[in-house]
Motif scaffolding. Structure first.
Motif, PDB file in Angstrom:
ATOM      1  N   LEU A 273       0.811  -1.214   0.000  1.00 51.06           N
ATOM      2  CA  LEU A 273       0.000   0.000   0.000  1.00 51.06           C
ATOM      3  C   LEU A 273       0.846   1.267   0.000  1.00 51.06           C
ATOM      4  O   LEU A 273       0.421   2.297  -0.504  1.00 51.06           O
ATOM      5  N   ASN A 274       2.039   1.217   0.582  1.00 50.69           N
ATOM      6  CA  ASN A 274       2.858   2.420   0.692  1.00 50.69           C
ATOM      7  C   ASN A 274       3.136   3.099  -0.637  1.00 50.69           C
ATOM      8  O   ASN A 274       3.054   4.313  -0.718  1.00 50.69           O
ATOM      9  N   PRO A 275       3.483   2.361  -1.705  1.00 53.29           N
ATOM     10  CA  PRO A 275       3.744   3.069  -2.953  1.00 53.29           C
ATOM     11  C   PRO A 275       2.478   3.444  -3.729  1.00 53.29           C
ATOM     12  O   PRO A 275       2.566   4.146  -4.721  1.00 53.29           O
ATOM     13  N   LEU A 276       1.311   2.984  -3.291  1.00 53.17           N
ATOM     14  CA  LEU A 276       0.087   3.296  -4.023  1.00 53.17           C
ATOM     15  C   LEU A 276      -0.331   4.739  -3.764  1.00 53.17           C
ATOM     16  O   LEU A 276      -0.262   5.214  -2.628  1.00 53.17           O
ATOM     17  N   PRO A 277      -0.805   5.424  -4.802  1.00 52.98           N
ATOM     18  CA  PRO A 277      -1.200   6.831  -4.632  1.00 52.98           C
ATOM     19  C   PRO A 277      -2.521   6.974  -3.889  1.00 52.98           C
ATOM     20  O   PRO A 277      -3.386   6.105  -3.959  1.00 52.98           O
ATOM     21  N   ASP A 278      -2.665   8.098  -3.197  1.00 49.73           N
ATOM     22  CA  ASP A 278      -3.941   8.385  -2.552  1.00 49.73           C
ATOM     23  C   ASP A 278      -4.807   9.258  -3.465  1.00 49.73           C
ATOM     24  O   ASP A 278      -5.798   9.825  -3.033  1.00 49.73           O
ATOM     25  N   ALA A 279      -4.440   9.299  -4.724  1.00 42.73           N
ATOM     26  CA  ALA A 279      -5.179  10.062  -5.733  1.00 42.73           C
ATOM     27  C   ALA A 279      -6.297   9.200  -6.327  1.00 42.73           C
ATOM     28  O   ALA A 279      -6.234   7.978  -6.286  1.00 42.73           O
ATOM     29  N   PRO A 280      -7.305   9.839  -6.914  1.00 45.52           N
ATOM     30  CA  PRO A 280      -8.345   9.068  -7.599  1.00 45.52           C
ATOM     31  C   PRO A 280      -7.802   8.436  -8.875  1.00 45.52           C
ATOM     32  O   PRO A 280      -6.817   8.905  -9.443  1.00 45.52           O
TER      33      PRO A 280
ATOM     34  N   TYR B 158      -6.731 -14.102 -12.415  1.00 46.63           N
ATOM     35  CA  TYR B 158      -7.785 -13.156 -12.781  1.00 46.63           C
ATOM     36  C   TYR B 158      -7.305 -11.718 -12.610  1.00 46.63           C
ATOM     37  O   TYR B 158      -6.459 -11.433 -11.768  1.00 46.63           O
ATOM     38  N   LEU B 159      -7.879 -10.848 -13.409  1.00 43.17           N
ATOM     39  CA  LEU B 159      -7.635  -9.414 -13.306  1.00 43.17           C
ATOM     40  C   LEU B 159      -8.968  -8.756 -13.000  1.00 43.17           C
ATOM     41  O   LEU B 159      -9.949  -8.994 -13.705  1.00 43.17           O
ATOM     42  N   TYR B 160      -8.995  -7.960 -11.956  1.00 43.89           N
ATOM     43  CA  TYR B 160     -10.173  -7.162 -11.634  1.00 43.89           C
ATOM     44  C   TYR B 160      -9.820  -5.706 -11.858  1.00 43.89           C
ATOM     45  O   TYR B 160      -8.847  -5.199 -11.279  1.00 43.89           O
ATOM     46  N   ALA B 161     -10.571  -5.020 -12.702  1.00 47.21           N
ATOM     47  CA  ALA B 161     -10.374  -3.597 -12.967  1.00 47.21           C
ATOM     48  C   ALA B 161     -11.351  -2.814 -12.096  1.00 47.21           C
ATOM     49  O   ALA B 161     -12.562  -2.987 -12.218  1.00 47.21           O
ATOM     50  N   GLY B 162     -10.816  -1.990 -11.219  1.00 41.85           N
ATOM     51  CA  GLY B 162     -11.660  -1.227 -10.316  1.00 41.85           C
ATOM     52  C   GLY B 162     -11.351   0.255 -10.377  1.00 41.85           C
ATOM     53  O   GLY B 162     -10.344   0.674 -10.952  1.00 41.85           O
ATOM     54  N   SER B 163     -12.231   1.034  -9.763  1.00 37.73           N
ATOM     55  CA  SER B 163     -12.009   2.481  -9.716  1.00 37.73           C
ATOM     56  C   SER B 163     -12.045   2.946  -8.265  1.00 37.73           C
ATOM     57  O   SER B 163     -12.653   2.309  -7.409  1.00 37.73           O
ATOM     58  N   ALA B 164     -11.386   4.055  -8.034  1.00 34.99           N
ATOM     59  CA  ALA B 164     -11.316   4.638  -6.693  1.00 34.99           C
ATOM     60  C   ALA B 164     -11.424   6.148  -6.848  1.00 34.99           C
ATOM     61  O   ALA B 164     -10.462   6.802  -7.228  1.00 34.99           O
ATOM     62  N   ARG B 165     -12.576   6.675  -6.584  1.00 32.91           N
ATOM     63  CA  ARG B 165     -12.805   8.109  -6.749  1.00 32.91           C
ATOM     64  C   ARG B 165     -13.044   8.816  -5.418  1.00 32.91           C
ATOM     65  O   ARG B 165     -13.117  10.022  -5.365  1.00 32.91           O
TER      66      ARG B 165
END
Length: 180
Positions: free
Chosen positions: A6-13, A43-50
Motif C-alpha cells: 500500500l505504501n507506494p500506491l497513490p492516494d489520488a483518484p 484473474y484481473l479485476y479492474a476497479g475504480s477509486a474516486r
C-alpha cells in the motif's frame, strides 16, 4: 499479499488492476449473479477509486480479510490471493478491461464488477501471466491517456510506439526533427 504494498500506491483518484490467483474452483456467494463458479486460475479485476484516500484506500479495503461484503470483488478476495496491484492514477477501469480483452483476457462471469457500467461486459477477466506483464510494462500512462482521449488502449499503445521510433530516428539523423 504483504500489506506494505500500500505504501507506494497513490492516494489520488483513478483506477487499479488487482491480479488475483484462485487456487481451486470456487463458488462465489453472489446471488445477483446466480452464485457463479470460478475455475482455479489467474484473474484481473479492474476497479475504480474516486473517493477519499483514492487508490490506496480502496485497495486497502480489498486486502482486509474481515470486511462486510459490499461489491462483487469482496466475495472473490475472500477466496483468492491478491498477487499484484497496478495503479493507474487518473485512469478508468474500462480502459484496463479493454486492454485486457484486447490481449486475450476472457470474461468468466458477465456483469461481475460492472453492474453499473453501460459499456463493459465485466470488470473481472481471466488472464494469463503474459497479459499481466504486458499491462505492467505498458504502464499507467497508456490507460490514463486512452481514458482521457476516448481512444482504445491499443491505439494509444501504437501511438506511443510510433512516437518512440520517431524520437529514436530523429536522434540518429540530426536533419530529421519532429514537426512542431
Amino acid at each position: 499479499m504483504d500489506r506494505r504494498v500500500l505504501n507506494p500506491l497513490p492516494d489520488a483518484p483513478g483506477a487499479y488492476a488487482l491480479i488475483l490467483r484462485l487456487a481451486r474452483e470456487t463458488r462465489l456467494d453472489i446471488r445477483t449473479l446466480g452464485r457463479p463458479v470460478l475455475p482455479a486460475g489467474l484473474y484481473l479485476y479492474a476497479g475504480s477509486a474516486r473517493g477519499p484516500g483514492g487508490i490506496r484506500a480502496r485497495v486497502a479495503r480489498h486486502l482486509r480479510r474481515n470486511k462486510a461484503p459490499v461489491w462483487h470483488i469482496d466475495r472473490l478476495t475472500e477466496a483468492a490471493r491478491v498477487e499484484r496491484v497496478i495503479a493507474f492514477p487518473g485512469g478508468r477501469e474500462c480502459a484496463i478491461a479493454d486492454f485486457a480483452l484486447a490481449h486475450g483476457g476472457r470474461t468468466p462471469i458477465p456483469r461481475f464488477g460492472a453492474t453499473d457500467c453501460r459499456r463493459c461486459e465485466a470488470h473481472l477477466l481471466a488472464v494469463g501471466p503474459a497479459l499481466v506483464d504486458a499491462l505492467t510494462k505498458v504502464g499507467p500512462g497508456i490507460a490514463a491517456a486512452a481514458a482521457l482521449t476516448r481512444i482504445d488502449p491499443e491505439t494509444a499503445l501504437r501511438s506511443r510506439l510510433v512516437a518512440t521510433r520517431a524520437n529514436r530516428d530523429s536522434r540518429a539523423d540530426p536533419q530529421s526533427r519532429p514537426l512542431t
